[in-house]
Motif scaffolding. Structure first.
Motif, PDB file in Angstrom:
ATOM      1  N   GLN A 222      34.216  49.827  23.427  1.00  0.00           N
ATOM      2  CA  GLN A 222      33.954  50.088  22.014  1.00  0.00           C
ATOM      3  C   GLN A 222      35.262  50.332  21.277  1.00  0.00           C
ATOM      4  OE1 GLN A 222      30.874  52.918  21.049  1.00  0.00           O
ATOM      5  NE2 GLN A 222      29.704  52.459  22.909  1.00  0.00           N
ATOM      6  N   GLY A 223      35.174  50.295  19.965  1.00  0.00           N
ATOM      7  CA  GLY A 223      36.342  50.602  19.151  1.00  0.00           C
ATOM      8  C   GLY A 223      36.552  52.099  19.043  1.00  0.00           C
ATOM      9  N   LEU A 224      37.486  52.466  18.220  1.00  0.00           N
ATOM     10  CA  LEU A 224      37.827  53.873  18.032  1.00  0.00           C
ATOM     11  C   LEU A 224      36.916  54.519  16.997  1.00  0.00           C
ATOM     12  CD1 LEU A 224      41.672  53.337  17.829  1.00  0.00           C
ATOM     13  CD2 LEU A 224      40.446  54.379  19.723  1.00  0.00           C
TER      14      LEU A 224
ATOM     15  N   ALA B  23      45.073  59.274   4.394  1.00  0.00           N
ATOM     16  CA  ALA B  23      44.079  58.238   4.665  1.00  0.00           C
ATOM     17  C   ALA B  23      44.236  57.652   6.060  1.00  0.00           C
ATOM     18  CB  ALA B  23      44.198  57.125   3.636  1.00  0.00           C
TER      19      ALA B  23
ATOM     20  N   TYR C 170      45.553  46.452  15.031  1.00  0.00           N
ATOM     21  CA  TYR C 170      46.257  47.243  16.040  1.00  0.00           C
ATOM     22  C   TYR C 170      46.207  46.498  17.377  1.00  0.00           C
ATOM     23  CZ  TYR C 170      46.312  51.351  12.982  1.00  0.00           C
ATOM     24  OH  TYR C 170      46.543  52.222  11.949  1.00  0.00           O
TER      25      TYR C 170
ATOM     26  N   PHE D 283      50.167  49.928  15.658  1.00  0.00           N
ATOM     27  CA  PHE D 283      49.906  49.307  14.363  1.00  0.00           C
ATOM     28  C   PHE D 283      50.658  47.991  14.236  1.00  0.00           C
ATOM     29  CE2 PHE D 283      49.129  48.797   9.963  1.00  0.00           C
ATOM     30  CZ  PHE D 283      50.321  48.504   9.345  1.00  0.00           C
TER      31      PHE D 283
ATOM     32  N   GLN E 204      48.670  45.861   7.913  1.00  0.00           N
ATOM     33  CA  GLN E 204      47.637  46.319   7.010  1.00  0.00           C
ATOM     34  C   GLN E 204      47.611  45.401   5.791  1.00  0.00           C
ATOM     35  OE1 GLN E 204      48.077  49.978   4.647  1.00  0.00           O
ATOM     36  NE2 GLN E 204      45.973  50.491   5.184  1.00  0.00           N
TER      37      GLN E 204
ATOM     38  N   LEU F 103      42.501  45.390  17.963  1.00  0.00           N
ATOM     39  CA  LEU F 103      41.532  46.117  17.173  1.00  0.00           C
ATOM     40  C   LEU F 103      41.727  45.854  15.689  1.00  0.00           C
ATOM     41  CD1 LEU F 103      41.838  49.508  19.058  1.00  0.00           C
ATOM     42  CD2 LEU F 103      39.846  48.028  19.107  1.00  0.00           C
TER      43      LEU F 103
ATOM     44  N   ARG G   5      38.486  49.575   5.661  1.00  0.00           N
ATOM     45  CA  ARG G   5      38.230  50.728   4.799  1.00  0.00           C
ATOM     46  C   ARG G   5      37.972  50.228   3.397  1.00  0.00           C
ATOM     47  NH1 ARG G   5      42.918  54.444   5.431  1.00  0.00           N
ATOM     48  NH2 ARG G   5      43.621  53.234   7.202  1.00  0.00           N
TER      49      ARG G   5
ATOM     50  N   ILE H 252      42.582  51.826  -0.110  1.00  0.00           N
ATOM     51  CA  ILE H 252      43.763  52.200   0.662  1.00  0.00           C
ATOM     52  C   ILE H 252      43.752  53.674   1.036  1.00  0.00           C
ATOM     53  CG2 ILE H 252      45.451  52.925  -1.065  1.00  0.00           C
ATOM     54  CD1 ILE H 252      45.998  50.089   1.391  1.00  0.00           C
ATOM     55  N   GLN H 253      42.926  54.490   0.396  1.00  0.00           N
ATOM     56  CA  GLN H 253      42.960  55.933   0.636  1.00  0.00           C
ATOM     57  C   GLN H 253      41.741  56.471   1.364  1.00  0.00           C
ATOM     58  OE1 GLN H 253      45.500  57.960   0.178  1.00  0.00           O
ATOM     59  NE2 GLN H 253      46.695  56.210  -0.529  1.00  0.00           N
ATOM     60  N   GLU H 254      40.861  55.602   1.803  1.00  0.00           N
ATOM     61  CA  GLU H 254      39.647  56.073   2.457  1.00  0.00           C
ATOM     62  C   GLU H 254      39.743  55.978   3.973  1.00  0.00           C
ATOM     63  OE1 GLU H 254      39.519  54.056  -0.204  1.00  0.00           O
ATOM     64  OE2 GLU H 254      38.256  55.074  -1.680  1.00  0.00           O
ATOM     65  N   THR H 255      38.828  56.645   4.629  1.00  0.00           N
ATOM     66  CA  THR H 255      38.757  56.611   6.090  1.00  0.00           C
ATOM     67  C   THR H 255      38.506  55.187   6.576  1.00  0.00           C
ATOM     68  OG1 THR H 255      37.903  58.863   6.166  1.00  0.00           O
ATOM     69  CG2 THR H 255      37.509  57.481   8.100  1.00  0.00           C
ATOM     70  N   GLN H 256      39.176  54.825   7.676  1.00  0.00           N
ATOM     71  CA  GLN H 256      38.984  53.486   8.229  1.00  0.00           C
ATOM     72  C   GLN H 256      38.008  53.512   9.393  1.00  0.00           C
ATOM     73  OE1 GLN H 256      42.743  51.946   9.636  1.00  0.00           O
ATOM     74  NE2 GLN H 256      43.231  53.816  10.718  1.00  0.00           N
TER      75      GLN H 256
ATOM     76  N   PHE I  68      36.844  51.290  12.876  1.00  0.00           N
ATOM     77  CA  PHE I  68      37.342  50.301  13.822  1.00  0.00           C
ATOM     78  C   PHE I  68      36.220  49.418  14.360  1.00  0.00           C
ATOM     79  CE2 PHE I  68      41.799  51.157  14.723  1.00  0.00           C
ATOM     80  CZ  PHE I  68      41.981  52.402  14.134  1.00  0.00           C
ATOM     81  N   GLY I  69      36.569  48.168  14.601  1.00  0.00           N
ATOM     82  CA  GLY I  69      35.687  47.252  15.297  1.00  0.00           C
ATOM     83  C   GLY I  69      35.848  47.402  16.796  1.00  0.00           C
ATOM     84  N   PRO I  70      35.043  46.666  17.582  1.00  0.00           N
ATOM     85  CA  PRO I  70      35.076  46.799  19.043  1.00  0.00           C
ATOM     86  C   PRO I  70      36.267  46.108  19.693  1.00  0.00           C
ATOM     87  CG  PRO I  70      33.492  45.151  18.385  1.00  0.00           C
ATOM     88  CD  PRO I  70      33.991  45.768  17.119  1.00  0.00           C
TER      89      PRO I  70
END
Lengths: 114, 112
Positions: free
Chosen positions: A42-44, A98, B35, B45, B48, B90, B94, B97-101, B103-105
């Protein structure tokens, strides 16, 4: 430059025992700190983040972490481990709240024994 | 709601080849990050993007490139593959630019 060191690549606890995962950071600017969990294949998933509002941060699944500037630490704890907590945990640092362009530690694999 | 999706899930390539990895962000999300996670290490990283423009680049060689499309999906391209490029890639999205991100699998790439 920012960096994160996670002490202990593997941690094993018994079910019901305290979980303590260690994270130390280095940052030339006020840090924003994050804990992520990664389950197999799974992802993070974000557990919690420190953004300077409060030094004790509560996250999901009963986890919390305390920011200690004097010790440059952000250790993750949970009072009582569950079998479902077995996963890889990553501490990360960013220069913005963020979490853009995160710098991750090497990870700690948590094993929970029945 | 669907989360971040990545394709393919697994991929095997040989040294010197080129690879394209794809990411579809959560609906309404305009920022995508990439990532690289080598086995046994934390993610690193790479890029972005926000509103189709590159907003950040990690310490990766020019063999790595990416782009974001008008529908906010993204591609990561890697040329002249090396054995060391074997990793889980990965993608995270989001809203801004300022919000929580989120992640995909990931896409697991193996270079032989």
């Amino acid at each position: 430059a920012q960096s994160v060191t996670q002490l202990g690549s593997h941690v094993s606890v018994s079910e019901g025992a305290l979980v303590l995962l260690r994270c130390n950071y280095s940052s030339s600017v006020p840090p924003y700190l994050f804990w992520y969990v990664q389950y197999p294949n799974q992802g993070l998933q974000l557990l919690l983040k420190y953004t300077s509002a409060a030094t004790l941060v509560k996250g999901i699944n009963g986890f919390e972490a305390e920011f200690k500037k004097s010790e440059t630490s952000f250790h993750l704890t949970k009072p009582s481990a569950h079998m479902s907590d077995a996963a890889e945990y990553f501490c990360a640092v960013s220069d913005n709240n963020a979490g853009n362009m995160l710098t991750f530690g090497g990870g700690t694999r948590l094993m929970v024994k029945p | 709601d669907a989360g971040v999706t990545q394709s393919p899930t697994h991929l095997i390539k040989t040294r010197g080849q080129h690879v394209t990895l794809r990411c579809s962000p959560i609906s309404g999300h305009k920022s995508v990050s990439w990532y690289q996670q080598v086995l046994g290490q934390g993610p690193q990283f790479i890029f972005q993007y926000y509103e189709k423009e590159e907003r950040g680049r990690g310490n990766f060689p020019d063999r790595f490139s990416a782009r974001q499309f008008p529908n906010y999906s993204s591609e990561l391209n890697v040329n002249a593959l090396l054995l060391g490029d074997s990793a889980l890639y990965l993608c995270a999205s989001r809203p801004g630019i300022q919000e929580t991100q989120y992640f995909g699998p990931g896409t697991r790439l193996l270079v032989l």
